[in-house]
Motif scaffolding. Structure first.
Motif, mmCIF file in Angstrom:
data_model
loop_
_atom_site.group_PDB
_atom_site.id
_atom_site.type_symbol
_atom_site.label_atom_id
_atom_site.label_comp_id
_atom_site.label_asym_id
_atom_site.label_seq_id
_atom_site.Cartn_x
_atom_site.Cartn_y
_atom_site.Cartn_z
ATOM 1 N N MET A 272 15.877 -11.078 -2.824
ATOM 2 C CA MET A 272 15.928 -12.175 -1.846
ATOM 3 C C MET A 272 15.410 -13.476 -2.459
ATOM 4 N N LEU A 273 14.529 -13.346 -3.447
ATOM 5 C CA LEU A 273 13.943 -14.531 -4.086
ATOM 6 C C LEU A 273 14.662 -14.873 -5.389
ATOM 7 N N GLY A 274 15.810 -14.238 -5.604
ATOM 8 C CA GLY A 274 16.611 -14.572 -6.783
ATOM 9 C C GLY A 274 16.212 -13.811 -8.031
ATOM 10 N N GLY A 275 15.457 -12.747 -7.876
ATOM 11 C CA GLY A 275 14.987 -11.983 -9.034
ATOM 12 C C GLY A 275 15.776 -10.702 -9.227
ATOM 13 N N PRO A 276 15.361 -9.891 -10.221
ATOM 14 C CA PRO A 276 16.035 -8.615 -10.465
ATOM 15 C C PRO A 276 15.613 -7.587 -9.408
ATOM 16 N N LYS A 277 16.304 -6.474 -9.383
ATOM 17 C CA LYS A 277 15.899 -5.420 -8.441
ATOM 18 C C LYS A 277 14.499 -4.952 -8.829
ATOM 19 N N ALA A 278 13.587 -4.966 -7.888
ATOM 20 C CA ALA A 278 12.204 -4.557 -8.183
ATOM 21 C C ALA A 278 11.565 -4.033 -6.908
ATOM 22 N N PRO A 279 11.864 -2.781 -6.570
ATOM 23 C CA PRO A 279 11.263 -2.212 -5.367
ATOM 24 C C PRO A 279 9.735 -2.254 -5.468
ATOM 25 N N GLY A 280 9.081 -2.335 -4.327
ATOM 26 C CA GLY A 280 7.622 -2.394 -4.367
ATOM 27 C C GLY A 280 6.994 -2.008 -3.051
ATOM 28 N N ILE A 281 5.689 -1.801 -3.116
ATOM 29 C CA ILE A 281 4.919 -1.503 -1.897
ATOM 30 C C ILE A 281 3.550 -2.141 -2.050
ATOM 31 N N GLY A 282 2.987 -2.571 -0.936
ATOM 32 C CA GLY A 282 1.663 -3.182 -1.021
ATOM 33 C C GLY A 282 1.012 -3.280 0.337
ATOM 34 N N PHE A 283 -0.156 -3.884 0.334
ATOM 35 C CA PHE A 283 -0.902 -4.044 1.594
ATOM 36 C C PHE A 283 -1.812 -5.244 1.464
ATOM 37 N N ALA A 284 -2.309 -5.716 2.595
ATOM 38 C CA ALA A 284 -3.384 -6.709 2.571
ATOM 39 C C ALA A 284 -4.404 -6.343 3.641
ATOM 40 N N ILE A 285 -5.649 -6.303 3.193
ATOM 41 C CA ILE A 285 -6.759 -6.046 4.119
ATOM 42 C C ILE A 285 -7.225 -7.395 4.647
ATOM 43 N N GLY A 286 -7.476 -7.516 5.938
ATOM 44 C CA GLY A 286 -8.100 -8.720 6.486
ATOM 45 C C GLY A 286 -9.592 -8.625 6.194
ATOM 46 N N GLU A 287 -10.039 -9.384 5.185
ATOM 47 C CA GLU A 287 -11.439 -9.215 4.754
ATOM 48 C C GLU A 287 -12.408 -9.637 5.862
ATOM 49 N N ASP A 288 -12.058 -10.715 6.591
ATOM 50 C CA ASP A 288 -12.930 -11.160 7.696
ATOM 51 C C ASP A 288 -13.130 -10.009 8.690
ATOM 52 N N ARG A 289 -12.018 -9.312 8.965
ATOM 53 C CA ARG A 289 -12.094 -8.223 9.944
ATOM 54 C C ARG A 289 -12.897 -7.058 9.404
#
Ligand code: HAM
Length: 552
Positions: free
Chosen positions: A418-435
């Motif tokens: 979608m951003l014009g790059g090569p195929k690069a499957p991925g997975i991730g997360f973000a923790i709300g540090e304040d929470r």
């Protein structure tokens, strides 16, 4: 009245932002240190991307129709940008007579030419005919003359005629080092739209593409810790500047980036991190939103199912039913819940590959003993998700008010493309540090799941407070503090003007021991130490002091 006026005039942190102060920041640092330590154990390296990016990154990556992009971003148009290539072409058309480009020449100027009379001309293309640009060119002319031992060198500053001009200082023009050349035409490129990052996944994938990280063929495991910005309505656990601790795992398909093992490993790591931090009663909510194709079919089915009941929905959900029906599912609007519960479930729309992928993620979690519950409504608010999505929540009463998502994440197999790059499957997360911090503070002093909370969660006292008796002892006190600090002790130094009582009170608040340095102590090379916990007071030789202060 006067004081009221004063306070209304004084500046405050902007709504939705806040200062983090000691001792609370010690807790933040410890949380971050624990996260870094855990991430290192799983082979992650840190990435730091810019805090602002081109707006297009989020519009394309996160999705224009999401609430995040359409309503919550801090976006502005940057200053005019000069199109230097167009300016150079326009000038060159007029000026080329008698100028021979010297491409090999190195200098700070934009271009270097030999003139038909043998002299050298350095040319700079500037946004405006300003003193700043003139002086910069004058310096490069001077340096060029010196380095090459030449006298016949001049500088030409080229700028658009329309540009606002503070003017080139006369002395630069008069001494002949710099001349000015205005070119007529429009040389301003459109203003770039910039946005404070509302999240970090799009930035990481942009960096992955820009630095061709996929070329190594290796799986990239990256983590980040930093502020994000969203123009949401502030409340407990929801801020306009907040911190995220996140990870992204991505790479070419051949690196194993698409494997369900990656999903389970990330989730298992999160479970271990939360346990290590002493977060109690977390719950892992899991779902699969399928492939982009599955989502298309599901979206169509949702739209059809919502059509006859749309008028009964709340205003926000009526809009979402049109623009992004998936979003209706994670609405917390109480009046809409009955309708939402009756909507088709994504699980019935997964193709065979997505269903098998999800089953494999669950099997790996079962094998690791990580508990979860499948929540078919967990579709998440950002458009890039495919297949696995998840959130870790805490029960009501854990300190988060109405916000119960401590962290969120999922798979984004098509984001790089979608951003014009090569195929690069991925997975991730973000923790709300304040929470995360709010929950830890709420649990402060109570037992964690794995036994008592670690000591670092409580404010730490310094090892010693040195109290010089009289200003004549100030210098000796500072010298002693230096010695103790260099031995690894944490020390605060008082002041010789303080009375003994004041020193004791100050010391008791911040330190475990007070070290009194009077005339006798300085003369004899001793110190008088009181340990607050026991009330014991002793006079010790300097040689024994460090050992005594180290005792807990
Ligand atoms: P997100 O669910 O938008 O996902 O945010 C992740 C976490 O950030 C939330 O669960 C919450 O704890 C915290 N958070 C979000 N907004 C606020 C706020 N206004 N104030 C305080 N905390 C907040 C993402 O941002 C994705 N980039 C996560 C991800 C990484 N997905 C794949 N990789």
């Amino acid at each position: 009245m006067a004081t009221q006026q004063k306070s209304s005039n004084s500046l405050k942190a902007v709504r939705g932002t806040r200062d983090l102060l000691p001792p609370e920041t010690a807790l933040w640092n410890r949380v971050e240190a624990t996260a870094r330590e855990v991430f290192a154990r799983y082979g992650f390296g840190e990435i730091r991307t810019p805090i602002f990016e081109d707006t297009q990154l989020f519009a394309r990556g996160v999705g224009d129709v999401t609430d995040l992009v359409s309503k919550e971003m801090y976006t502005w148009a940057d200053r005019d940008r000069i199109d230097r290539a167009a300016l150079r072409d326009a000038w060159w058309k007029e000026a080329k007579q008698g100028l021979e480009p010297l491409h090999e020449e190195k200098s700070d100027a934009d271009m270097v030419f030999r003139h038909s009379n043998g002299g050298i001309t350095l040319v700079n293309f500037a946004e405006r005919a300003s003193g700043e640009a003139g002086r910069a060119l004058w310096h490069s002319v001077k340096a060029y003359k010196q380095q090459r031992g030449l006298s016949d060198v001049v500088g030409t500053l080229v700028y658009p005629e329309e540009s606002v001009s503070e003017g080139i200082p006369r002395e630069l023009l008069v001494d002949g080092s710099v001349d000015s050349w205005a070119v007529r035409g429009n040389f301003f490129a459109s203003r770039q739209s910039l946005t404070l990052r509302p999240e970090n996944t799009a930035g990481v994938v942009r960096a992955y593409i820009e630095h061709k990280l996929g070329d190594s063929g290796q799986l990239q495991k990256l983590y980040y810790i930093g502020p994000q910005f969203r123009r949401e309505r502030p409340q407990r656990g929801r801020y306009r500047q907040f911190w995220q601790i996140g990870c992204e795992v991505l790479g070419p398909v051949s690196s194993g980036s698409e494997s369900p093992v990656r999903d389970a490993e990330v989730l298992e790591m999160l479970a271990s991190l939360l346990d290590q931090l002493g977060i109690r009663d977390w719950q892992l909510q899991l779902n699969s939103v399928g492939s982009a194709e599955d989502r298309k079919r599901y979206n169509a089915a949702l739209r059809a199912a919502l059509e006859p009941v749309k008028a009964q929905l709340s205003e926000d959900n009526q809009r979402r039913a049109e623009t992004n029906p998936l979003r209706v599912l994670d609405s917390k609007e109480p009046a809409d819940q009955e309708i939402i519960d009756a909507l088709p479930k994504i699980a019935d729309f997964l193709d065979a590959d997505s269903a098998a992928h999800f089953a494999a993620v669950r099997a790996a979690l079962d094998a690791c003993g990580v508990a979860y519950s499948v929540n078919p409504r967990l579709v998440r608010g950002l458009d890039y998700y495919t297949r696995t999505t998840f959130e870790f929540t805490v029960p009501d009463g854990s300190g988060l008010g109405t916000q119960n998502a401590l962290l969120g994440g999922g798979r984004y197999d098509g984001l790089s493309e979608m951003l014009g790059g090569p195929k690069a499957p991925g997975i991730g997360f973000a923790i709300g540090e304040d929470r995360l911090i709010l929950v830890l503070q709420e649990q402060d002093g109570r037992e964690g799941v794995n036994g008592p909370h670690p000591e670092w969660m409580f404010a730490q006292k310094l090892d010693a407070y040195i109290a010089p008796m009289g200003v004549e002892r100030n210098a000796a006190a500072l010298a002693l503090a230096r010695e103790l600090r260099r031995a690894g002790l944490s020390v605060e130094v008082g002041d010789g003007t303080f009375r003994l009582k004041k020193s004791f009170e100050a010391a008791d608040q911040v330190a475990r021991h007070i070290v009194i340095l009077g005339e006798d102590e300085v003369r004899d090379g001793t110190a008088t130490v009181k340990t607050f916990a026991t009330g014991a007071q002793v006079k010790v030789a300097r040689a024994k002091l460090i050992e005594l202060l180290r005792q807990k």
